[in-house]
Motif scaffolding. Structure first.
Motif, PDB file in Angstrom:
ATOM      1  N   ASP A   1      20.511   7.554  29.223  1.00 46.54           N
ATOM      2  CA  ASP A   1      21.367   8.355  29.559  1.00 46.54           C
ATOM      3  C   ASP A   1      21.231   9.753  28.764  1.00 46.54           C
ATOM      4  O   ASP A   1      21.967   9.772  27.839  1.00 46.54           O
ATOM      5  CB  ASP A   1      22.922   7.885  29.509  1.00 46.54           C
ATOM      6  CG  ASP A   1      23.747   8.751  29.976  1.00 46.54           C
ATOM      7  OD1 ASP A   1      23.421   9.875  30.903  1.00 46.54           O
ATOM      8  OD2 ASP A   1      25.140   8.551  29.569  1.00 46.54           O
ATOM      9  N   ALA A   2      20.318  10.550  29.088  1.00 47.16           N
ATOM     10  CA  ALA A   2      20.012  11.417  28.156  1.00 47.16           C
ATOM     11  C   ALA A   2      19.332  12.764  28.889  1.00 47.16           C
ATOM     12  O   ALA A   2      18.492  12.310  29.853  1.00 47.16           O
ATOM     13  CB  ALA A   2      19.014  11.241  27.074  1.00 47.16           C
ATOM     14  N   GLN A   3      19.567  14.087  28.361  1.00 50.53           N
ATOM     15  CA  GLN A   3      19.013  15.102  29.241  1.00 50.53           C
ATOM     16  C   GLN A   3      17.443  15.302  28.974  1.00 50.53           C
ATOM     17  O   GLN A   3      17.074  14.566  27.925  1.00 50.53           O
ATOM     18  CB  GLN A   3      19.694  16.493  28.667  1.00 50.53           C
ATOM     19  CG  GLN A   3      21.218  16.429  29.256  1.00 50.53           C
ATOM     20  CD  GLN A   3      21.949  17.706  28.750  1.00 50.53           C
ATOM     21  OE1 GLN A   3      21.242  18.727  28.243  1.00 50.53           O
ATOM     22  NE2 GLN A   3      23.082  17.829  29.199  1.00 50.53           N
ATOM     23  N   ASN A   4      16.810  16.077  29.428  1.00 49.92           N
ATOM     24  CA  ASN A   4      15.390  15.945  29.457  1.00 49.92           C
ATOM     25  C   ASN A   4      14.928  15.897  28.146  1.00 49.92           C
ATOM     26  O   ASN A   4      14.007  15.286  27.936  1.00 49.92           O
ATOM     27  CB  ASN A   4      14.870  17.091  30.342  1.00 49.92           C
ATOM     28  CG  ASN A   4      13.333  16.860  30.526  1.00 49.92           C
ATOM     29  OD1 ASN A   4      12.930  15.958  30.872  1.00 49.92           O
ATOM     30  ND2 ASN A   4      12.721  18.255  30.395  1.00 49.92           N
ATOM     31  N   GLU A   5      15.360  16.993  27.418  1.00 52.05           N
ATOM     32  CA  GLU A   5      14.803  16.777  25.843  1.00 52.05           C
ATOM     33  C   GLU A   5      14.681  15.762  25.031  1.00 52.05           C
ATOM     34  O   GLU A   5      13.904  15.226  24.419  1.00 52.05           O
ATOM     35  CB  GLU A   5      15.255  18.107  24.879  1.00 52.05           C
ATOM     36  CG  GLU A   5      14.613  18.402  23.848  1.00 52.05           C
ATOM     37  CD  GLU A   5      15.120  19.663  23.455  1.00 52.05           C
ATOM     38  OE1 GLU A   5      15.579  19.511  21.792  1.00 52.05           O
ATOM     39  OE2 GLU A   5      15.341  20.775  23.920  1.00 52.05           O
ATOM     40  N   LEU A   6      16.064  15.114  25.063  1.00 52.31           N
ATOM     41  CA  LEU A   6      16.158  13.978  24.421  1.00 52.31           C
ATOM     42  C   LEU A   6      15.403  12.822  25.112  1.00 52.31           C
ATOM     43  O   LEU A   6      14.966  12.002  24.498  1.00 52.31           O
ATOM     44  CB  LEU A   6      17.730  13.604  24.157  1.00 52.31           C
ATOM     45  CG  LEU A   6      18.107  12.278  23.457  1.00 52.31           C
ATOM     46  CD1 LEU A   6      17.468  12.101  22.041  1.00 52.31           C
ATOM     47  CD2 LEU A   6      19.539  12.329  23.429  1.00 52.31           C
ATOM     48  N   TYR A   7      15.626  12.757  26.403  1.00 53.64           N
ATOM     49  CA  TYR A   7      14.833  11.562  27.000  1.00 53.64           C
ATOM     50  C   TYR A   7      13.200  11.646  26.782  1.00 53.64           C
ATOM     51  O   TYR A   7      12.882  10.476  26.551  1.00 53.64           O
ATOM     52  CB  TYR A   7      15.172  11.792  28.522  1.00 53.64           C
ATOM     53  CG  TYR A   7      14.378  10.886  29.307  1.00 53.64           C
ATOM     54  CD1 TYR A   7      14.982   9.729  29.814  1.00 53.64           C
ATOM     55  CD2 TYR A   7      13.156  10.891  29.887  1.00 53.64           C
ATOM     56  CE1 TYR A   7      14.206   8.727  30.570  1.00 53.64           C
ATOM     57  CE2 TYR A   7      12.482  10.153  30.726  1.00 53.64           C
ATOM     58  CZ  TYR A   7      13.132   8.987  30.981  1.00 53.64           C
ATOM     59  OH  TYR A   7      12.290   8.129  31.723  1.00 53.64           O
ATOM     60  N   LEU A   8      13.051  12.661  26.710  1.00 51.47           N
ATOM     61  CA  LEU A   8      11.298  12.643  26.210  1.00 51.47           C
ATOM     62  C   LEU A   8      11.109  12.276  24.999  1.00 51.47           C
ATOM     63  O   LEU A   8      10.172  11.770  24.553  1.00 51.47           O
ATOM     64  CB  LEU A   8      10.873  14.323  26.493  1.00 51.47           C
ATOM     65  CG  LEU A   8      10.709  14.693  28.159  1.00 51.47           C
ATOM     66  CD1 LEU A   8      10.340  16.196  28.162  1.00 51.47           C
ATOM     67  CD2 LEU A   8       9.849  13.855  28.963  1.00 51.47           C
ATOM     68  N   ARG A   9      12.032  12.664  23.964  1.00 52.37           N
ATOM     69  CA  ARG A   9      11.815  12.363  22.658  1.00 52.37           C
ATOM     70  C   ARG A   9      12.080  10.842  22.459  1.00 52.37           C
ATOM     71  O   ARG A   9      11.236  10.192  21.738  1.00 52.37           O
ATOM     72  CB  ARG A   9      12.887  13.077  21.693  1.00 52.37           C
ATOM     73  CG  ARG A   9      12.940  12.647  20.207  1.00 52.37           C
ATOM     74  CD  ARG A   9      13.870  13.553  19.482  1.00 52.37           C
ATOM     75  NE  ARG A   9      13.796  13.140  18.195  1.00 52.37           N
ATOM     76  CZ  ARG A   9      14.908  12.364  17.637  1.00 52.37           C
ATOM     77  NH1 ARG A   9      15.949  12.462  18.209  1.00 52.37           N
ATOM     78  NH2 ARG A   9      14.903  12.047  16.507  1.00 52.37           N
ATOM     79  N   LEU A  10      13.035  10.195  23.120  1.00 47.85           N
ATOM     80  CA  LEU A  10      13.316   8.872  23.121  1.00 47.85           C
ATOM     81  C   LEU A  10      12.127   8.065  23.601  1.00 47.85           C
ATOM     82  O   LEU A  10      11.523   7.156  23.049  1.00 47.85           O
ATOM     83  CB  LEU A  10      14.464   8.492  23.677  1.00 47.85           C
ATOM     84  CG  LEU A  10      15.920   9.028  23.186  1.00 47.85           C
ATOM     85  CD1 LEU A  10      16.962   8.616  23.813  1.00 47.85           C
ATOM     86  CD2 LEU A  10      15.934   8.198  21.794  1.00 47.85           C
ATOM     87  N   THR A  11      11.340   8.566  24.691  1.00 50.68           N
ATOM     88  CA  THR A  11      10.376   7.753  25.506  1.00 50.68           C
ATOM     89  C   THR A  11       9.144   7.892  24.528  1.00 50.68           C
ATOM     90  O   THR A  11       8.347   7.064  24.447  1.00 50.68           O
ATOM     91  CB  THR A  11      10.294   8.346  26.719  1.00 50.68           C
ATOM     92  OG1 THR A  11      10.043   9.739  26.940  1.00 50.68           O
ATOM     93  CG2 THR A  11      11.370   7.833  27.761  1.00 50.68           C
ATOM     94  N   ALA A  12       8.951   9.111  23.953  1.00 52.15           N
ATOM     95  CA  ALA A  12       7.833   9.191  23.160  1.00 52.15           C
ATOM     96  C   ALA A  12       7.948   8.186  21.749  1.00 52.15           C
ATOM     97  O   ALA A  12       6.632   7.969  21.234  1.00 52.15           O
ATOM     98  CB  ALA A  12       7.962  10.650  22.583  1.00 52.15           C
ATOM     99  N   MET A  13       9.104   8.033  21.462  1.00 52.78           N
ATOM    100  CA  MET A  13       9.048   7.023  20.427  1.00 52.78           C
ATOM    101  C   MET A  13       8.969   5.444  20.956  1.00 52.78           C
ATOM    102  O   MET A  13       9.021   4.487  19.898  1.00 52.78           O
ATOM    103  CB  MET A  13      10.593   7.172  19.559  1.00 52.78           C
ATOM    104  CG  MET A  13      10.775   8.503  18.833  1.00 52.78           C
ATOM    105  SD  MET A  13      11.886   8.369  17.875  1.00 52.78           S
ATOM    106  CE  MET A  13      13.404   8.704  18.956  1.00 52.78           C
ATOM    107  N   GLY A  14       8.961   5.219  21.916  1.00 52.08           N
ATOM    108  CA  GLY A  14       8.831   3.870  22.469  1.00 52.08           C
ATOM    109  C   GLY A  14       9.933   3.342  23.148  1.00 52.08           C
ATOM    110  O   GLY A  14       9.859   2.039  23.644  1.00 52.08           O
ATOM    111  N   LEU A  15      10.761   3.968  23.189  1.00 54.95           N
ATOM    112  CA  LEU A  15      12.205   3.527  23.891  1.00 54.95           C
ATOM    113  C   LEU A  15      12.167   3.906  25.447  1.00 54.95           C
ATOM    114  O   LEU A  15      12.646   4.873  26.017  1.00 54.95           O
ATOM    115  CB  LEU A  15      13.344   4.253  23.246  1.00 54.95           C
ATOM    116  CG  LEU A  15      13.602   3.988  21.723  1.00 54.95           C
ATOM    117  CD1 LEU A  15      14.494   4.903  21.363  1.00 54.95           C
ATOM    118  CD2 LEU A  15      14.151   2.453  21.596  1.00 54.95           C
ATOM    119  N   ARG A  16      11.542   2.786  26.317  1.00 54.36           N
ATOM    120  CA  ARG A  16      11.248   2.801  27.547  1.00 54.36           C
ATOM    121  C   ARG A  16      12.067   1.765  28.407  1.00 54.36           C
ATOM    122  O   ARG A  16      12.405   0.665  27.656  1.00 54.36           O
ATOM    123  CB  ARG A  16       9.922   2.912  27.992  1.00 54.36           C
ATOM    124  CG  ARG A  16       9.211   4.050  27.408  1.00 54.36           C
ATOM    125  CD  ARG A  16       7.676   3.934  27.718  1.00 54.36           C
ATOM    126  NE  ARG A  16       6.950   5.108  27.166  1.00 54.36           N
ATOM    127  CZ  ARG A  16       6.431   5.164  26.063  1.00 54.36           C
ATOM    128  NH1 ARG A  16       6.188   3.930  25.389  1.00 54.36           N
ATOM    129  NH2 ARG A  16       5.588   6.212  25.468  1.00 54.36           N
TER     130      ARG A  16
END
Length: 87
Positions: A22-37
């Motif tokens: 539940d995050a806006q685009n910038e945080l969403y991309l950061r979380l997924t880049a860290m492996g949180l998918r």
């Protein structure tokens, strides 16, 4: 049906499966880049005192997250600490 939980509500040692971000685009991309998918299993390893960061493990990667960021990671299927996990 399990109630909706966030990564920030897990207890130390518990495992869960990520069900949403539940995050806006910038945080969403950061979380997924860290492996949180979505679909990945996570474990809460440590929680710092005084609302400090959380130490979580996703696969073989350890990550430190602010509690506000961890609250944006929705999880389900919590497995209590000490329970065995079938691969």
């Amino acid at each position: 049906m399990h109630p909706a939980l966030s990564l920030s509500t897990l207890r130390i040692g518990e495992f869960a499966t990520i069900s949403g971000l539940d995050a806006q685009n910038e945080l969403y991309l950061r979380l997924t880049a860290m492996g949180l998918r979505i679909g990945k299993q996570v474990q809460l390893l440590r929680s710092a005192a005084f609302s400090g960061p959380l130490h979580v493990r996703v696969g073989t990667t350890d990550i430190m997250l602010r509690k506000t960021e961890a609250a944006r990671v929705q999880v389900t299927a919590v497995i209590p600490a000490g329970a065995s996990i079938a691969s």
